[in-house]
Write a protein that holds these residues in place. Structure first.
Motif, PDB file in Angstrom:
ATOM      1  N   LEU A  63       0.749  -1.195  -0.034  1.00  0.00           N
ATOM      2  CA  LEU A  63      -0.008   0.002  -0.041  1.00  0.00           C
ATOM      3  C   LEU A  63       0.903   1.252  -0.177  1.00  0.00           C
ATOM      4  O   LEU A  63       0.696   2.432  -0.820  1.00  0.00           O
ATOM      5  N   VAL A  64       1.808   1.288   0.847  1.00  0.00           N
ATOM      6  CA  VAL A  64       2.749   2.474   0.908  1.00  0.00           C
ATOM      7  C   VAL A  64       3.529   2.519  -0.444  1.00  0.00           C
ATOM      8  O   VAL A  64       3.713   3.561  -0.870  1.00  0.00           O
ATOM      9  N   LEU A  65       3.987   1.390  -1.128  1.00  0.00           N
ATOM     10  CA  LEU A  65       4.834   1.421  -2.086  1.00  0.00           C
ATOM     11  C   LEU A  65       4.029   2.126  -3.308  1.00  0.00           C
ATOM     12  O   LEU A  65       4.278   2.742  -4.135  1.00  0.00           O
ATOM     13  N   SER A  66       2.774   1.597  -3.480  1.00  0.00           N
ATOM     14  CA  SER A  66       1.969   1.820  -4.570  1.00  0.00           C
ATOM     15  C   SER A  66       1.365   3.350  -4.503  1.00  0.00           C
ATOM     16  O   SER A  66       1.336   3.881  -5.429  1.00  0.00           O
ATOM     17  N   SER A  67       1.086   3.841  -3.245  1.00  0.00           N
ATOM     18  CA  SER A  67       0.740   4.945  -2.850  1.00  0.00           C
ATOM     19  C   SER A  67       2.084   6.212  -2.975  1.00  0.00           C
ATOM     20  O   SER A  67       1.587   7.176  -3.890  1.00  0.00           O
ATOM     21  N   ALA A  68       3.061   5.772  -2.905  1.00  0.00           N
ATOM     22  CA  ALA A  68       4.321   6.672  -3.123  1.00  0.00           C
ATOM     23  C   ALA A  68       4.404   6.700  -4.704  1.00  0.00           C
ATOM     24  O   ALA A  68       4.600   7.807  -5.186  1.00  0.00           O
ATOM     25  N   LEU A  69       4.315   5.502  -5.497  1.00  0.00           N
ATOM     26  CA  LEU A  69       4.535   5.612  -7.040  1.00  0.00           C
ATOM     27  C   LEU A  69       3.235   6.414  -7.432  1.00  0.00           C
ATOM     28  O   LEU A  69       3.666   7.100  -8.502  1.00  0.00           O
ATOM     29  N   GLY A  70       2.096   6.263  -7.016  1.00  0.00           N
ATOM     30  CA  GLY A  70       1.002   7.089  -7.276  1.00  0.00           C
ATOM     31  C   GLY A  70       1.198   8.713  -7.232  1.00  0.00           C
ATOM     32  O   GLY A  70       0.996   9.452  -8.126  1.00  0.00           O
ATOM     33  N   GLY A  71       1.996   8.940  -6.110  1.00  0.00           N
ATOM     34  CA  GLY A  71       2.157  10.375  -5.681  1.00  0.00           C
ATOM     35  C   GLY A  71       3.117  11.031  -6.748  1.00  0.00           C
ATOM     36  O   GLY A  71       2.942  12.074  -7.075  1.00  0.00           O
ATOM     37  N   LEU A  72       4.114  10.180  -7.027  1.00  0.00           N
ATOM     38  CA  LEU A  72       5.163  10.716  -7.862  1.00  0.00           C
ATOM     39  C   LEU A  72       4.457  10.856  -9.296  1.00  0.00           C
ATOM     40  O   LEU A  72       4.885  11.896  -9.928  1.00  0.00           O
ATOM     41  N   VAL A  73       3.533  10.036  -9.781  1.00  0.00           N
ATOM     42  CA  VAL A  73       3.102  10.207 -10.997  1.00  0.00           C
ATOM     43  C   VAL A  73       2.007  11.213 -11.082  1.00  0.00           C
ATOM     44  O   VAL A  73       2.104  12.024 -11.844  1.00  0.00           O
ATOM     45  N   PHE A  74       1.318  11.434  -9.911  1.00  0.00           N
ATOM     46  CA  PHE A  74       0.130  12.579  -9.817  1.00  0.00           C
ATOM     47  C   PHE A  74       1.144  13.787  -9.945  1.00  0.00           C
ATOM     48  O   PHE A  74       0.392  14.806 -10.712  1.00  0.00           O
ATOM     49  N   PHE A  75       2.082  13.985  -9.515  1.00  0.00           N
ATOM     50  CA  PHE A  75       2.857  15.257  -9.415  1.00  0.00           C
ATOM     51  C   PHE A  75       3.882  15.309 -10.399  1.00  0.00           C
ATOM     52  O   PHE A  75       4.620  16.267 -10.556  1.00  0.00           O
ATOM     53  N   GLY A  76       4.049  14.434 -11.404  1.00  0.00           N
ATOM     54  CA  GLY A  76       4.767  14.316 -12.540  1.00  0.00           C
ATOM     55  C   GLY A  76       6.261  14.411 -12.198  1.00  0.00           C
ATOM     56  O   GLY A  76       7.154  14.926 -12.942  1.00  0.00           O
ATOM     57  N   VAL A  77       6.646  13.537 -11.236  1.00  0.00           N
ATOM     58  CA  VAL A  77       7.929  13.558 -10.957  1.00  0.00           C
ATOM     59  C   VAL A  77       8.875  12.437 -11.688  1.00  0.00           C
ATOM     60  O   VAL A  77       9.734  12.654 -12.037  1.00  0.00           O
ATOM     61  N   LEU A  78       8.276  11.368 -11.833  1.00  0.00           N
ATOM     62  CA  LEU A  78       8.737  10.365 -12.743  1.00  0.00           C
ATOM     63  C   LEU A  78       8.824  10.691 -14.069  1.00  0.00           C
ATOM     64  O   LEU A  78       8.008  11.185 -14.818  1.00  0.00           O
ATOM     65  N   PRO A  79      10.156  10.308 -14.910  1.00  0.00           N
ATOM     66  CA  PRO A  79      10.088  10.483 -16.104  1.00  0.00           C
ATOM     67  C   PRO A  79       9.121   9.599 -17.061  1.00  0.00           C
ATOM     68  O   PRO A  79       8.854   8.381 -16.498  1.00  0.00           O
ATOM     69  N   TYR A  80       8.737   9.844 -18.188  1.00  0.00           N
ATOM     70  CA  TYR A  80       7.844   9.400 -19.269  1.00  0.00           C
ATOM     71  C   TYR A  80       8.117   7.803 -19.366  1.00  0.00           C
ATOM     72  O   TYR A  80       7.525   6.757 -19.226  1.00  0.00           O
ATOM     73  N   LEU A  81       9.503   7.498 -19.734  1.00  0.00           N
ATOM     74  CA  LEU A  81      10.015   6.222 -20.147  1.00  0.00           C
ATOM     75  C   LEU A  81       9.942   5.169 -18.773  1.00  0.00           C
ATOM     76  O   LEU A  81       9.682   3.997 -18.918  1.00  0.00           O
ATOM     77  N   MET A  82      10.184   5.811 -17.725  1.00  0.00           N
ATOM     78  CA  MET A  82      10.194   5.108 -16.491  1.00  0.00           C
ATOM     79  C   MET A  82       8.894   4.624 -16.087  1.00  0.00           C
ATOM     80  O   MET A  82       8.615   3.358 -16.071  1.00  0.00           O
ATOM     81  N   ILE A  83       7.845   5.481 -16.070  1.00  0.00           N
ATOM     82  CA  ILE A  83       6.740   5.223 -15.447  1.00  0.00           C
ATOM     83  C   ILE A  83       5.758   4.344 -16.483  1.00  0.00           C
ATOM     84  O   ILE A  83       5.010   3.592 -16.397  1.00  0.00           O
ATOM     85  N   ASP A  84       5.787   4.956 -17.807  1.00  0.00           N
ATOM     86  CA  ASP A  84       4.965   4.366 -19.063  1.00  0.00           C
ATOM     87  C   ASP A  84       5.661   2.876 -18.966  1.00  0.00           C
ATOM     88  O   ASP A  84       4.802   1.860 -19.454  1.00  0.00           O
ATOM     89  N   GLY A  85       7.029   2.533 -19.061  1.00  0.00           N
ATOM     90  CA  GLY A  85       7.408   1.349 -19.347  1.00  0.00           C
ATOM     91  C   GLY A  85       7.130   0.418 -18.079  1.00  0.00           C
ATOM     92  O   GLY A  85       6.754  -0.779 -18.215  1.00  0.00           O
ATOM     93  N   LEU A  86       7.172   0.965 -16.947  1.00  0.00           N
ATOM     94  CA  LEU A  86       6.748   0.120 -15.831  1.00  0.00           C
ATOM     95  C   LEU A  86       5.426  -0.200 -15.867  1.00  0.00           C
ATOM     96  O   LEU A  86       5.100  -1.646 -15.772  1.00  0.00           O
ATOM     97  N   ILE A  87       4.506   0.544 -16.665  1.00  0.00           N
ATOM     98  CA  ILE A  87       3.043   0.071 -16.438  1.00  0.00           C
ATOM     99  C   ILE A  87       2.993  -0.947 -17.385  1.00  0.00           C
ATOM    100  O   ILE A  87       2.228  -1.873 -17.407  1.00  0.00           O
ATOM    101  N   ILE A  88       3.555  -0.845 -18.756  1.00  0.00           N
ATOM    102  CA  ILE A  88       3.171  -1.820 -19.811  1.00  0.00           C
ATOM    103  C   ILE A  88       4.044  -2.932 -19.465  1.00  0.00           C
ATOM    104  O   ILE A  88       3.197  -4.132 -19.659  1.00  0.00           O
ATOM    105  N   VAL A  89       4.916  -3.042 -18.754  1.00  0.00           N
ATOM    106  CA  VAL A  89       5.822  -4.459 -18.333  1.00  0.00           C
ATOM    107  C   VAL A  89       4.844  -5.137 -17.366  1.00  0.00           C
ATOM    108  O   VAL A  89       4.625  -6.349 -17.156  1.00  0.00           O
ATOM    109  N   THR A  90       4.081  -4.252 -16.622  1.00  0.00           N
ATOM    110  CA  THR A  90       3.200  -4.877 -15.478  1.00  0.00           C
ATOM    111  C   THR A  90       1.992  -5.440 -16.246  1.00  0.00           C
ATOM    112  O   THR A  90       1.513  -6.533 -16.040  1.00  0.00           O
ATOM    113  N   ILE A  91       1.482  -4.598 -17.373  1.00  0.00           N
ATOM    114  CA  ILE A  91       0.369  -5.215 -17.887  1.00  0.00           C
ATOM    115  C   ILE A  91       0.757  -6.516 -18.577  1.00  0.00           C
ATOM    116  O   ILE A  91       0.052  -7.584 -18.403  1.00  0.00           O
ATOM    117  N   ILE A  92       1.777  -6.729 -19.026  1.00  0.00           N
ATOM    118  CA  ILE A  92       2.392  -7.913 -19.863  1.00  0.00           C
ATOM    119  C   ILE A  92       2.407  -9.026 -18.722  1.00  0.00           C
ATOM    120  O   ILE A  92       2.010 -10.017 -18.890  1.00  0.00           O
TER     121      ILE A  92
END
Length: 210
Positions: free
Chosen positions: A136-165
């Motif tokens: 819960l803490v890990l996912s909330s932290a990642l969500g916060g970083l995405v919400f505030f636009g801290v993480l770079p595009y390739l990192m977060i979008d790559g993470l999401i697509i790899v997770t989907i697959i």
């Protein structure tokens, strides 16, 4: 790379721009709600893979399962209410309810990979509050970083697509469960996942054009 991310994102998401976060000034491949769902799945799966490898592990107890189901309700309420135009949602609500929903799913699927999951002597996957708190803490932290636009595009979008697959590969692994050699089983599972997502993405494009 953007085209690949967008292609696989299309397999699971409507990709409505105003309901999607930006990273490095670029639109992510899935909407805010799906971003939350897959960040939740990623966080719980990562925790379980690292700390829950017992062969005699099973799904949560009935009591814990009921509590986990409560975590899934906010997304259902928010999604249904928004769809029926009962109230307006927001990207913040979407990612929060998505995380709450997504982090629950692996607790019911991951333990079933174990051959002894159905035995009465198996230990439930959740035995301590930290088993839920850490994801819960890990996912909330990642969500916060995405919400505030801290993480770079390739990192977060790559993470999401790899997770989907990866998530669809885990589901596909049950189809190939009779294959004894693990490497071959997971190779088939990953290929099956990619083929299925490709089919969904192409179908999505056909329906949009139609």
């Amino acid at each position: 790379m953007d085209e690949i991310f967008d292609f696989f994102g299309k397999a699971v998401c409507h990709q409505i721009a105003e309901r999607t976060f930006l990273a490095s000034g670029r639109v992510l491949s899935v909407c805010a709600r799906d971003t939350g769902i897959y960040l939740g799945i990623f966080s719980t799966l990562t925790y379980l893979c690292l700390f829950k490898k017992r062969p005699s592990m099973t799904i949560p107890s009935v009591k814990i399962s009921m509590i986990l189901l409560i975590f899934m309700l906010p997304l259902m309420i928010d999604g249904l209410g928004s769809y029926l135009h009962l109230f307006e949602s927001s990207n913040l609500k979407r990612i929060v309810t998505g995380i709450s929903f997504g982090m629950v799913l692996p607790y019911f699927l991951y333990p079933l990979l174990n051959v002894k999951a159905i035995e009465s002597t198996s230990t439930p996957v959740i035995t301590h509050s930290l088993d839920v708190l850490i994801p819960l803490v890990l996912s909330s932290a990642l969500g916060g970083l995405v919400f505030f636009g801290v993480l770079p595009y390739l990192m977060i979008d790559g993470l999401i697509i790899v997770t989907i697959i990866g998530w669809f590969s885990l589901i596909a692994s049950f189809v190939f469960s009779k294959i004894i050699i693990k490497r071959i089983k997971w190779a088939f599972s990953i290929m099956g996942s990619i083929l299925f997502l490709t089919f969904l993405s192409i179908l999505h494009q056909i329906l949009i054009k139609g």
